[in-house]
Design a protein around this motif. Structure first.
Motif, PDB file in Angstrom:
ATOM      1  N   GLN A  76      -6.737   4.896   9.416  1.00 52.99           N
ATOM      2  CA  GLN A  76      -7.715   5.949   9.160  1.00 52.99           C
ATOM      3  C   GLN A  76      -7.383   6.609   7.836  1.00 52.99           C
ATOM      4  O   GLN A  76      -6.221   6.811   7.508  1.00 52.99           O
ATOM      5  CB  GLN A  76      -7.697   6.990  10.278  1.00 52.99           C
ATOM      6  N   GLY A  77      -8.422   6.956   7.067  1.00 56.02           N
ATOM      7  CA  GLY A  77      -8.189   7.562   5.769  1.00 56.02           C
ATOM      8  C   GLY A  77      -7.915   6.526   4.695  1.00 56.02           C
ATOM      9  O   GLY A  77      -7.941   5.318   4.939  1.00 56.02           O
ATOM     10  N   LEU A  78      -7.636   7.010   3.513  1.00 56.14           N
ATOM     11  CA  LEU A  78      -7.467   6.140   2.349  1.00 56.14           C
ATOM     12  C   LEU A  78      -6.013   5.721   2.157  1.00 56.14           C
ATOM     13  O   LEU A  78      -5.083   6.392   2.606  1.00 56.14           O
ATOM     14  CB  LEU A  78      -7.948   6.859   1.082  1.00 56.14           C
ATOM     15  N   SER A  79      -5.834   4.594   1.493  1.00 58.19           N
ATOM     16  CA  SER A  79      -4.538   4.144   0.994  1.00 58.19           C
ATOM     17  C   SER A  79      -4.715   3.761  -0.471  1.00 58.19           C
ATOM     18  O   SER A  79      -5.841   3.600  -0.959  1.00 58.19           O
ATOM     19  CB  SER A  79      -4.026   2.930   1.783  1.00 58.19           C
ATOM     20  N   LEU A  80      -3.600   3.580  -1.151  1.00 60.40           N
ATOM     21  CA  LEU A  80      -3.614   3.098  -2.535  1.00 60.40           C
ATOM     22  C   LEU A  80      -2.918   1.743  -2.574  1.00 60.40           C
ATOM     23  O   LEU A  80      -1.716   1.657  -2.305  1.00 60.40           O
ATOM     24  CB  LEU A  80      -2.895   4.084  -3.461  1.00 60.40           C
ATOM     25  N   ARG A  81      -3.681   0.689  -2.852  1.00 60.85           N
ATOM     26  CA  ARG A  81      -3.067  -0.639  -2.983  1.00 60.85           C
ATOM     27  C   ARG A  81      -2.424  -0.743  -4.362  1.00 60.85           C
ATOM     28  O   ARG A  81      -3.040  -0.405  -5.371  1.00 60.85           O
ATOM     29  CB  ARG A  81      -4.134  -1.724  -2.819  1.00 60.85           C
ATOM     30  N   ILE A  82      -1.188  -1.201  -4.398  1.00 59.30           N
ATOM     31  CA  ILE A  82      -0.517  -1.424  -5.679  1.00 59.30           C
ATOM     32  C   ILE A  82      -0.888  -2.814  -6.164  1.00 59.30           C
ATOM     33  O   ILE A  82      -0.469  -3.821  -5.587  1.00 59.30           O
ATOM     34  CB  ILE A  82       1.010  -1.280  -5.548  1.00 59.30           C
ATOM     35  N   ASP A  83      -1.703  -2.879  -7.189  1.00 61.26           N
ATOM     36  CA  ASP A  83      -2.145  -4.181  -7.711  1.00 61.26           C
ATOM     37  C   ASP A  83      -1.061  -4.829  -8.568  1.00 61.26           C
ATOM     38  O   ASP A  83      -0.834  -6.033  -8.475  1.00 61.26           O
ATOM     39  CB  ASP A  83      -3.433  -4.005  -8.522  1.00 61.26           C
ATOM     40  N   TYR A  99       0.825  -1.203   0.000  1.00 63.41           N
ATOM     41  CA  TYR A  99       0.000   0.000   0.000  1.00 63.41           C
ATOM     42  C   TYR A  99       0.864   1.259   0.000  1.00 63.41           C
ATOM     43  O   TYR A  99       1.904   1.321   0.668  1.00 63.41           O
ATOM     44  CB  TYR A  99      -0.900   0.035   1.247  1.00 63.41           C
ATOM     45  N   ILE A 100       0.413   2.239  -0.753  1.00 64.08           N
ATOM     46  CA  ILE A 100       0.957   3.595  -0.653  1.00 64.08           C
ATOM     47  C   ILE A 100       0.112   4.313   0.393  1.00 64.08           C
ATOM     48  O   ILE A 100      -1.074   4.558   0.182  1.00 64.08           O
ATOM     49  CB  ILE A 100       0.896   4.337  -1.999  1.00 64.08           C
ATOM     50  N   ASN A 101       0.718   4.613   1.533  1.00 68.19           N
ATOM     51  CA  ASN A 101      -0.032   5.203   2.647  1.00 68.19           C
ATOM     52  C   ASN A 101       0.143   6.708   2.764  1.00 68.19           C
ATOM     53  O   ASN A 101      -0.645   7.380   3.428  1.00 68.19           O
ATOM     54  CB  ASN A 101       0.380   4.553   3.966  1.00 68.19           C
ATOM     55  N   SER A 102       1.177   7.230   2.138  1.00 65.08           N
ATOM     56  CA  SER A 102       1.418   8.666   2.198  1.00 65.08           C
ATOM     57  C   SER A 102       2.154   9.088   0.937  1.00 65.08           C
ATOM     58  O   SER A 102       2.959   8.320   0.397  1.00 65.08           O
ATOM     59  CB  SER A 102       2.253   9.004   3.443  1.00 65.08           C
ATOM     60  N   ALA A 106       7.585  11.756  -3.394  1.00 66.16           N
ATOM     61  CA  ALA A 106       7.916  10.535  -2.642  1.00 66.16           C
ATOM     62  C   ALA A 106       6.651   9.815  -2.208  1.00 66.16           C
ATOM     63  O   ALA A 106       5.618  10.442  -1.963  1.00 66.16           O
ATOM     64  CB  ALA A 106       8.766  10.882  -1.419  1.00 66.16           C
ATOM     65  N   PHE A 107       6.752   8.487  -2.124  1.00 71.16           N
ATOM     66  CA  PHE A 107       5.680   7.627  -1.620  1.00 71.16           C
ATOM     67  C   PHE A 107       6.202   6.835  -0.422  1.00 71.16           C
ATOM     68  O   PHE A 107       7.346   6.372  -0.433  1.00 71.16           O
ATOM     69  CB  PHE A 107       5.233   6.596  -2.676  1.00 71.16           C
ATOM     70  N   LEU A 108       5.334   6.630   0.564  1.00 72.70           N
ATOM     71  CA  LEU A 108       5.620   5.737   1.682  1.00 72.70           C
ATOM     72  C   LEU A 108       4.847   4.446   1.467  1.00 72.70           C
ATOM     73  O   LEU A 108       3.618   4.457   1.393  1.00 72.70           O
ATOM     74  CB  LEU A 108       5.209   6.378   3.009  1.00 72.70           C
ATOM     75  N   LEU A 109       5.567   3.333   1.346  1.00 71.53           N
ATOM     76  CA  LEU A 109       4.957   2.033   1.093  1.00 71.53           C
ATOM     77  C   LEU A 109       4.991   1.175   2.352  1.00 71.53           C
ATOM     78  O   LEU A 109       5.992   1.151   3.080  1.00 71.53           O
ATOM     79  CB  LEU A 109       5.702   1.296  -0.027  1.00 71.53           C
ATOM     80  N   SER A 110       3.895   0.441   2.571  1.00 74.73           N
ATOM     81  CA  SER A 110       3.781  -0.402   3.760  1.00 74.73           C
ATOM     82  C   SER A 110       3.050  -1.684   3.417  1.00 74.73           C
ATOM     83  O   SER A 110       2.355  -1.771   2.386  1.00 74.73           O
ATOM     84  CB  SER A 110       3.017   0.363   4.854  1.00 74.73           C
ATOM     85  N   ASP A 111       3.178  -2.688   4.291  1.00 73.56           N
ATOM     86  CA  ASP A 111       2.442  -3.937   4.093  1.00 73.56           C
ATOM     87  C   ASP A 111       1.059  -3.877   4.747  1.00 73.56           C
ATOM     88  O   ASP A 111       0.318  -4.860   4.726  1.00 73.56           O
ATOM     89  CB  ASP A 111       3.239  -5.132   4.619  1.00 73.56           C
ATOM     90  N   LYS A 112       0.714  -2.720   5.308  1.00 70.40           N
ATOM     91  CA  LYS A 112      -0.616  -2.534   5.906  1.00 70.40           C
ATOM     92  C   LYS A 112      -1.187  -1.200   5.446  1.00 70.40           C
ATOM     93  O   LYS A 112      -0.449  -0.221   5.345  1.00 70.40           O
ATOM     94  CB  LYS A 112      -0.535  -2.556   7.432  1.00 70.40           C
ATOM     95  N   PRO A 113      -2.494  -1.130   5.187  1.00 69.25           N
ATOM     96  CA  PRO A 113      -3.096   0.145   4.797  1.00 69.25           C
ATOM     97  C   PRO A 113      -3.236   1.067   6.003  1.00 69.25           C
ATOM     98  O   PRO A 113      -3.088   0.647   7.152  1.00 69.25           O
ATOM     99  CB  PRO A 113      -4.471  -0.272   4.260  1.00 69.25           C
ATOM    100  N   ASN A 114      -3.525   2.325   5.752  1.00 67.98           N
ATOM    101  CA  ASN A 114      -3.778   3.270   6.834  1.00 67.98           C
ATOM    102  C   ASN A 114      -4.973   2.823   7.677  1.00 67.98           C
ATOM    103  O   ASN A 114      -5.980   2.362   7.128  1.00 67.98           O
ATOM    104  CB  ASN A 114      -4.066   4.668   6.263  1.00 67.98           C
TER     105      ASN A 114
END
Length: 382
Positions: free
Chosen positions: A210-217, A7-10, A200-208
């Motif tokens: 609170q608020g939206l995230s962008l899952r990289i399919d 997920y792109i969380n920020s 810049a993007f912050l990538l994580s193995d968990k979504p936010n």
């Protein structure tokens, strides 16, 4: 065990100085032969750019390095919780305009982040696709479980190569330019298209939480270098047989006299291939994944110029079933062509716009004319 999602969380963007309008450009870049450009209006009319950013003062003095700008974009990701920067395990930085050949752009960026820990750093090179390659490396690192938190960046600082001393008299090209807009992508006219900035993007193995995230399919790329000559190049000269002769094989005098470090493009190759080759891969991806244009809520193509908008539209219409303009999201006119950062900057602006709704899908397209490479990605709002 299910595969790890990424997920792109920020997202963040950082631009140097104030935006530069079309009328102000030569106050920063200087005048060729001490005369106002006659080509500028023609090129700007075609490329649709209204504002851009330069890491320069008026008169051409540098204000920031590429690495400094990139570090500021990374820092912007953590402005609400600066201490979280210590948790980042990977920094992946893509650019086509590093400040030097060695050390790498990535480690120079890391050097401007003393508040970070000792971490893995990578620096994908290339041109516009370099930022997407950086994103894919970070995506794969999180996907495989190698890291849990990664930062990917795209940035450019071309303004130092756009100043007047780098260019020759443009008069000989003016008649051709009006007859053939592709001339604008050849050499000196590129100076009216390029912009500085970082994202810049912050990538994580968990979504936010609170608020939206962008899952990289998915993220996919393709190079057609096996069947095409180099089209866009710098630090080298194209030979009659289509091969490149690099700067190490020239004398210092030749490097200067041949303006080897200005950016050049072979416009005949560009016009014949840039859109058509990108369409070949779009068609293959759509068919393999069972996708149609109806599955896409936002289409985000990186364009060096608005000149390519109808050509990309026609290509998608032929290969992907057509994506109406009301689904396009492009910010070229307001930020300029920021090369490896452009896809990041579009995503950042849309992510922060308040427009996105859960379930919507974003298709990214990044073409690179250097030897015809392309990157594609699908993001889903969660």
């Amino acid at each position: 065990m299910s595969a790890t999602e990424v997920y792109i969380n920020s997202t963040a963007a950082w631009f140097p100085n104030e935006p530069v309008s079309n009328d102000e450009m030569e106050q920063y870049l200087g005048y060729i032969n001490n005369k106002p450009s006659k080509s500028k209006k023609i090129v700007l009319r075609n490329n649709g750019i209204k504002n851009r950013y330069y890491a320069l003062e008026k008169g051409g003095k540098s204000t920031h390095t590429n690495a400094q700008m990139t570090a500021e974009a990374v820092r912007e990701l953590f402005k609400e919780s600066p201490e979280q920067l210590k948790s980042v395990e990977l920094l992946s930085c893509g650019t086509s305009s590093p400040d030097q050949m060695m050390p790498s752009h990535g480690v120079m960026t890391h050097g401007w982040l003393p508040e970070a820990d000792g971490i893995e750093v990578v620096s994908p090179s290339g041109v516009c696709c370099a930022g997407m390659h950086a994103l894919k490396y970070a995506y794969m690192a999180v996907k495989t479980g190698d890291v849990k938190l990664a930062v990917a960046t795209g940035s450019e600082r071309f303004s130092g190569l756009l100043v007047s001393g780098v260019f020759e008299d443009e008069v000989q090209h003016l008649v051709e330019l009006d007859a053939n807009p592709y001339i604008a992508f050849q050499k000196e006219f590129l100076r009216w298209m390029l912009s500085d900035g970082a994202s810049a993007f912050l990538l994580s193995d968990k979504p936010n939480e609170q608020g939206l995230s962008l899952r990289i399919d998915w993220i996919e790329g393709v190079s057609f270098a096996n069947e095409t000559e180099a089209c866009m190049y710098m630090g080298t000269e194209k030979q009659p047989d289509g091969t490149l002769k690099g700067f190490m094989d020239f004398t210092p005098e030749e490097i200067k006299n041949k303006s080897l470090f200005s950016i050049k493009q072979d416009i005949n190759l560009l016009s014949d291939n840039i859109v058509a080759l990108g369409g070949k891969k779009i068609k293959e991806i759509f068919e393999r994944k069972g996708m149609t244009a109806a599955d896409i809520d936002y289409f985000m193509p990186h364009m060096s110029s608005e000149f390519f908008r109808p050509k990309i539209y026609e290509m998608i219409d032929v290969y992907g079933g057509g994506i109406p303009y009301d689904k396009w999201f492009v910010n070229l006119s307001t930020v300029g062509n920021v090369g490896a950062a452009s896809a990041y900057l579009m995503v950042n602006e849309l992510f922060k716009s308040g427009k996105l709704k859960k379930g919507e899908r974003l298709l990214l397209l990044v073409p690179e004319s250097s030897r015809f490479s392309y990157m594609y990605a699908m993001l889903t709002v969660v």
